[in-house]
Enzyme design. Structure first.
Site, PDB file in Angstrom:
ATOM      1  N   THR A   1       0.827  -1.210   0.000  1.00  0.00           N
ATOM      2  CA  THR A   1       0.000   0.000   0.000  1.00  0.00           C
ATOM      3  C   THR A   1       0.862   1.260   0.000  1.00  0.00           C
ATOM      4  O   THR A   1       2.021   1.234   0.449  1.00  0.00           O
ATOM      5  CB  THR A   1      -0.895  -0.025   1.263  1.00  0.00           C
ATOM      6  OG1 THR A   1      -1.474   1.257   1.451  1.00  0.00           O
ATOM      7  CG2 THR A   1      -0.097  -0.338   2.522  1.00  0.00           C
ATOM      8  N   ASP A   2       0.265   2.368  -0.443  1.00  0.00           N
ATOM      9  CA  ASP A   2       0.968   3.658  -0.361  1.00  0.00           C
ATOM     10  C   ASP A   2       1.002   4.189   1.075  1.00  0.00           C
ATOM     11  O   ASP A   2       1.742   5.131   1.372  1.00  0.00           O
ATOM     12  CB  ASP A   2       0.310   4.696  -1.286  1.00  0.00           C
ATOM     13  CG  ASP A   2      -1.155   5.001  -0.948  1.00  0.00           C
ATOM     14  OD1 ASP A   2      -1.730   4.338  -0.059  1.00  0.00           O
ATOM     15  OD2 ASP A   2      -1.725   5.910  -1.583  1.00  0.00           O
ATOM     16  N   GLU A   3       0.225   3.565   1.976  1.00  0.00           N
ATOM     17  CA  GLU A   3       0.143   4.098   3.344  1.00  0.00           C
ATOM     18  C   GLU A   3       1.462   3.955   4.097  1.00  0.00           C
ATOM     19  O   GLU A   3       1.679   4.611   5.109  1.00  0.00           O
ATOM     20  CB  GLU A   3      -1.010   3.432   4.120  1.00  0.00           C
ATOM     21  CG  GLU A   3      -2.307   3.543   3.339  1.00  0.00           C
ATOM     22  CD  GLU A   3      -3.575   3.313   4.140  1.00  0.00           C
ATOM     23  OE1 GLU A   3      -3.537   3.405   5.364  1.00  0.00           O
ATOM     24  OE2 GLU A   3      -4.607   3.057   3.495  1.00  0.00           O
TER      25      GLU A   3
ATOM     26  N   LYS B   1       2.292  -3.311   7.346  1.00  0.00           N
ATOM     27  CA  LYS B   1       2.576  -3.484   5.913  1.00  0.00           C
ATOM     28  C   LYS B   1       4.018  -3.060   5.618  1.00  0.00           C
ATOM     29  O   LYS B   1       4.710  -3.695   4.811  1.00  0.00           O
ATOM     30  CB  LYS B   1       1.602  -2.656   5.060  1.00  0.00           C
ATOM     31  CG  LYS B   1       0.166  -3.145   5.069  1.00  0.00           C
ATOM     32  CD  LYS B   1      -0.044  -4.538   4.499  1.00  0.00           C
ATOM     33  CE  LYS B   1       0.177  -4.619   3.007  1.00  0.00           C
ATOM     34  NZ  LYS B   1      -0.192  -5.969   2.473  1.00  0.00           N
TER      35      LYS B   1
ATOM     36  N   TYR C   1      -1.789  -0.510  10.999  1.00  0.00           N
ATOM     37  CA  TYR C   1      -1.916  -1.177   9.692  1.00  0.00           C
ATOM     38  C   TYR C   1      -0.704  -0.854   8.818  1.00  0.00           C
ATOM     39  O   TYR C   1      -0.034  -1.760   8.302  1.00  0.00           O
ATOM     40  CB  TYR C   1      -3.210  -0.723   8.997  1.00  0.00           C
ATOM     41  CG  TYR C   1      -3.235  -1.059   7.515  1.00  0.00           C
ATOM     42  CD1 TYR C   1      -3.226  -2.383   7.072  1.00  0.00           C
ATOM     43  CD2 TYR C   1      -3.267  -0.046   6.535  1.00  0.00           C
ATOM     44  CE1 TYR C   1      -3.239  -2.697   5.712  1.00  0.00           C
ATOM     45  CE2 TYR C   1      -3.280  -0.350   5.182  1.00  0.00           C
ATOM     46  CZ  TYR C   1      -3.260  -1.679   4.779  1.00  0.00           C
ATOM     47  OH  TYR C   1      -3.262  -1.989   3.442  1.00  0.00           O
TER      48      TYR C   1
HETATM   49  P1  NAD Z   1      -9.459  -7.546   2.344  1.00  0.00           P
HETATM   50  O1  NAD Z   1      -9.431  -7.256   3.802  1.00  0.00           O
HETATM   51  O2  NAD Z   1     -10.711  -7.308   1.572  1.00  0.00           O
HETATM   52  O3  NAD Z   1      -9.080  -9.097   2.095  1.00  0.00           O
HETATM   53  C1  NAD Z   1      -8.043  -9.742   2.784  1.00  0.00           C
HETATM   54  C2  NAD Z   1      -8.178 -11.228   2.526  1.00  0.00           C
HETATM   55  O4  NAD Z   1      -7.098 -11.899   3.213  1.00  0.00           O
HETATM   56  C3  NAD Z   1      -9.470 -11.842   3.070  1.00  0.00           C
HETATM   57  O5  NAD Z   1     -10.041 -12.716   2.116  1.00  0.00           O
HETATM   58  C4  NAD Z   1      -9.044 -12.608   4.314  1.00  0.00           C
HETATM   59  O6  NAD Z   1      -9.858 -13.737   4.597  1.00  0.00           O
HETATM   60  C5  NAD Z   1      -7.627 -13.013   3.922  1.00  0.00           C
HETATM   61  N1  NAD Z   1      -6.780 -13.245   5.103  1.00  0.00           N
HETATM   62  C6  NAD Z   1      -6.627 -12.451   6.196  1.00  0.00           C
HETATM   63  N2  NAD Z   1      -5.774 -13.022   7.070  1.00  0.00           N
HETATM   64  C7  NAD Z   1      -5.347 -14.173   6.492  1.00  0.00           C
HETATM   65  C8  NAD Z   1      -4.442 -15.189   6.894  1.00  0.00           C
HETATM   66  N3  NAD Z   1      -3.798 -15.118   8.067  1.00  0.00           N
HETATM   67  N4  NAD Z   1      -4.225 -16.227   6.051  1.00  0.00           N
HETATM   68  C9  NAD Z   1      -4.878 -16.316   4.865  1.00  0.00           C
HETATM   69  N5  NAD Z   1      -5.759 -15.387   4.450  1.00  0.00           N
HETATM   70  C10 NAD Z   1      -5.988 -14.335   5.250  1.00  0.00           C
HETATM   71  O7  NAD Z   1      -8.235  -6.748   1.741  1.00  0.00           O
HETATM   72  P2  NAD Z   1      -8.082  -6.031   0.322  1.00  0.00           P
HETATM   73  O8  NAD Z   1      -8.643  -4.679   0.403  1.00  0.00           O
HETATM   74  O9  NAD Z   1      -8.532  -6.970  -0.726  1.00  0.00           O
HETATM   75  O10 NAD Z   1      -6.489  -5.888   0.269  1.00  0.00           O
HETATM   76  C11 NAD Z   1      -5.679  -6.938  -0.257  1.00  0.00           C
HETATM   77  C12 NAD Z   1      -4.222  -6.534  -0.164  1.00  0.00           C
HETATM   78  O11 NAD Z   1      -4.022  -5.321  -0.890  1.00  0.00           O
HETATM   79  C13 NAD Z   1      -3.741  -6.271   1.266  1.00  0.00           C
HETATM   80  O12 NAD Z   1      -2.445  -6.780   1.392  1.00  0.00           O
HETATM   81  C14 NAD Z   1      -3.747  -4.742   1.361  1.00  0.00           C
HETATM   82  O13 NAD Z   1      -2.771  -4.305   2.284  1.00  0.00           O
HETATM   83  C15 NAD Z   1      -3.400  -4.359  -0.046  1.00  0.00           C
HETATM   84  N6  NAD Z   1      -3.911  -3.041  -0.488  1.00  0.00           N
HETATM   85  C16 NAD Z   1      -5.230  -2.712  -0.312  1.00  0.00           C
HETATM   86  C17 NAD Z   1      -5.705  -1.484  -0.777  1.00  0.00           C
HETATM   87  C18 NAD Z   1      -7.153  -1.108  -0.635  1.00  0.00           C
HETATM   88  O14 NAD Z   1      -7.518   0.037  -0.931  1.00  0.00           O
HETATM   89  N7  NAD Z   1      -8.036  -1.995  -0.228  1.00  0.00           N
HETATM   90  C19 NAD Z   1      -4.819  -0.596  -1.406  1.00  0.00           C
HETATM   91  C20 NAD Z   1      -3.479  -0.963  -1.565  1.00  0.00           C
HETATM   92  C21 NAD Z   1      -3.041  -2.190  -1.116  1.00  0.00           C
HETATM   93  P1  TYD Z   2     -10.708   3.833   4.358  1.00  0.00           P
HETATM   94  O1  TYD Z   2     -11.659   3.406   3.294  1.00  0.00           O
HETATM   95  O2  TYD Z   2     -10.813   3.217   5.706  1.00  0.00           O
HETATM   96  O3  TYD Z   2      -9.245   3.667   3.742  1.00  0.00           O
HETATM   97  P2  TYD Z   2      -7.805   4.173   4.341  1.00  0.00           P
HETATM   98  O4  TYD Z   2      -7.953   4.544   5.745  1.00  0.00           O
HETATM   99  O5  TYD Z   2      -6.985   2.938   4.160  1.00  0.00           O
HETATM  100  O6  TYD Z   2      -7.392   5.306   3.456  1.00  0.00           O
HETATM  101  O7  TYD Z   2     -10.844   5.395   4.551  1.00  0.00           O
HETATM  102  C1  TYD Z   2     -10.662   6.296   3.465  1.00  0.00           C
HETATM  103  C2  TYD Z   2     -10.780   7.693   4.025  1.00  0.00           C
HETATM  104  O8  TYD Z   2     -12.121   7.898   4.476  1.00  0.00           O
HETATM  105  C3  TYD Z   2      -9.883   7.942   5.217  1.00  0.00           C
HETATM  106  O9  TYD Z   2      -9.383   9.276   5.151  1.00  0.00           O
HETATM  107  C4  TYD Z   2     -10.826   7.798   6.415  1.00  0.00           C
HETATM  108  C5  TYD Z   2     -12.147   8.267   5.863  1.00  0.00           C
HETATM  109  N1  TYD Z   2     -13.352   7.633   6.458  1.00  0.00           N
HETATM  110  C6  TYD Z   2     -14.395   8.429   6.934  1.00  0.00           C
HETATM  111  O10 TYD Z   2     -14.339   9.665   6.865  1.00  0.00           O
HETATM  112  N2  TYD Z   2     -15.491   7.813   7.469  1.00  0.00           N
HETATM  113  C7  TYD Z   2     -15.578   6.462   7.563  1.00  0.00           C
HETATM  114  O11 TYD Z   2     -16.606   5.953   8.111  1.00  0.00           O
HETATM  115  C8  TYD Z   2     -14.519   5.651   7.056  1.00  0.00           C
HETATM  116  C9  TYD Z   2     -14.580   4.156   7.134  1.00  0.00           C
HETATM  117  C10 TYD Z   2     -13.423   6.287   6.494  1.00  0.00           C
END
Ligand code: NAD
Ligand code: TYD
Length: 373
Positions: free
Chosen positions: A148-150, A178, A174
């Site tokens: 992630t970019d975070e 990561k 988080y």
């Molecule tokens: P998500 O929370 O929707 O899905 C995570 C999945 O991992 C789930 O299916 C869960 O059951 C599985 N999981 C969790 N713990 C596990 C374990 N110990 N063993 C096996 N499986 C396990 O997450 P997402 O939003 O799909 O993100 C996927 C990846 O992409 C993550 O690594 C996240 O850090 C990264 N990412 C997410 C975003 C975003 O905006 N969602 C952006 C950049 C990077």
């Molecule tokens: P989120 O979807 O949790 O992603 P991330 O924290 O990984 O960026 O949140 C996106 C943005 O929205 C973040 O600045 C927090 C804000 N946010 C709210 O304002 N209200 C909410 O209920 C949630 C879940 C997020």
């Protein structure tokens, strides 16, 4: 080697399958659907099915022999070792993680376990597997770590967007977990020669996103006439990317990226949170008007998230130039598709809004007072 999915069936050759971890989650399931649809190559999907994992996301593959689901934990090194020996994947795409910042604030331990120890455990099993590969199988093998970019921390309003060279400065449990996993992946490349590639992507949105994250939470709350809880002043900025564009970036990095490299992926779509919420409300006003008036009436400013990063933005020049990747969706097309998807798939939303989900919403939002602005 005979390989059967849950329904039984097809036969495959060795090294023509990839292992995906976390493939029942939001991005992982989109990735698998796109991968099998576009490339037709088999996927071994290892997922622990936490609250965020949902096999319904992959219902269209239920009788497809190219999708093999294993219900298991990446921390279970004996399981991972035996899966690698049995299925002999040619690559690994590692999504499995705890992924929600607010949950990491209320319970960081699970983030250390899955994101750090789980990635370490996976790397150890893969190091041993890779060490035994030979010739062409060894040359083509890749470990792609999805991050992630975070990990780069928070930008000021006029700071240049993050690049692959931006120093790490994680601010939430988080992002710290990561960041730690990214460092282990890097170390396994430099120390053990593991052909690892890391992608650092901005915020994703699209179908199958669990409704704890901003966009689906706002859509579902609005449809139920519930408050739309905007943290702080609503001016935090995220750089939004439609999920299938992230998946195409991962495929590009896997297929053409260089081992040891990292690729920052972003949609050049910086928006404040309040802009996002207004965009959702406007689309719902058009597509599913409410008898009670415009959805924006439900917006409620609430207590901010502790340590809330102010701004994320990605400069994706490297992946665009070196791997010729570019996003297909603009924010306008992507958010319209997303809102429409949630309107068309209310059964999916109902099925994920379980008792556990209600408990989480109560936990996360009950201490925040509404309309603090
Ligand atoms: P998500 O929370 O929707 O899905 C995570 C999945 O991992 C789930 O299916 C869960 O059951 C599985 N999981 C969790 N713990 C596990 C374990 N110990 N063993 C096996 N499986 C396990 O997450 P997402 O939003 O799909 O993100 C996927 C990846 O992409 C993550 O690594 C996240 O850090 C990264 N990412 C997410 C975003 C975003 O905006 N969602 C952006 C950049 C990077
Ligand atoms: P989120 O979807 O949790 O992603 P991330 O924290 O990984 O960026 O949140 C996106 C943005 O929205 C973040 O600045 C927090 C804000 N946010 C709210 O304002 N209200 C909410 O209920 C949630 C879940 C997020």
């Amino acid at each position: 080697m005979a390989l059967c999915n849950r329904e039984g069936g097809a036969v495959r050759k060795e090294y023509d399958m990839i292992l995906v971890t976390g493939g029942a989650g939001f991005i992982g399931s989109n990735f698998i659907l796109d991968w099998i649809g576009l490339k037709g190559e088999a996927v071994l999907n290892l997922d622990a099915l936490t609250y965020a994992g949902n096999l319904a996301n992959l219902a269209s593959l239920e009788i497809d022999p190219r999708h093999v689901f294993i219900h298991g934990d990446i921390c279970d090194s004996a399981l991972v070792t035996s899966l690698l020996a049995e299925y002999k994947p040619r690559a690994i795409v590692h999504f499995a993680a705890e992924s929600h910042v607010d949950r990491s604030i209320l319970g960081p331990a699970e983030f250390l376990r899955t994101n750090v120890q789980g990635t370490f455990s996976l790397l150890e099993a893969v190091r041993s597997y890779y060490g035994k590969l030979q010739g062409a199988e060894k040359d083509v093998f890749r470990f792609l770590h999805v991050s992630t970019d975070e990990v780069y921390g928070s930008l000021g309003p006029v700071d240049a967007p993050f690049t692959e060279g931006t120093p790490y400065a994680p601010n939430s449990p988080y992002s710290a977990s990561k960041a730690a996993s990214d460092h282990f992946v890097r170390a396994y490349h430099y120390t053990y020669g593991l052909p690892a590639i890391t992608t650092n992507c901005s915020n994703n949105y699209g179908p199958f996103q669990f409704p704890e994250k901003l966009i689906p939470l706002m859509i579902l709350n609005a449809l139920e006439g519930k408050p739309l809880p905007v943290y702080g002043d609503g001016q935090n900025v995220r750089d939004w990317l439609y999920v299938s564009d992230h998946c195409s970036g991962i495929r590009a990095a896997l297929e053409q990226g260089h081992p040891g490299e990292t690729y920052a992926i972003g949609g050049l779509n910086e928006k404040t949170n309040i802009e996002i919420v207004h965009a959702i409300c406007a689309l719902l006003d058009e597509l599913r008007p409410s008898h009670d008036g415009p959805y924006a009436r439900l917006i409620s400013y609430v207590t901010d998230r502790p340590g809330h990063d102010r701004r994320y933005a990605i400069n994706p020049t490297k992946i665009m130039k070196e791997l010729e990747w570019e996003p297909k969706e603009t924010f306008e097309t992507g958010i319209r598709k997303t809102v429409q998807w949630y309107l068309d798939n209310s059964a999916w939303s109902q099925s994920v809004v379980s008792g556990e989900y209600r408990k989480w919403i109560a936990n996360n939002y009950s201490g925040r007072n509404g309309d603090e602005q």
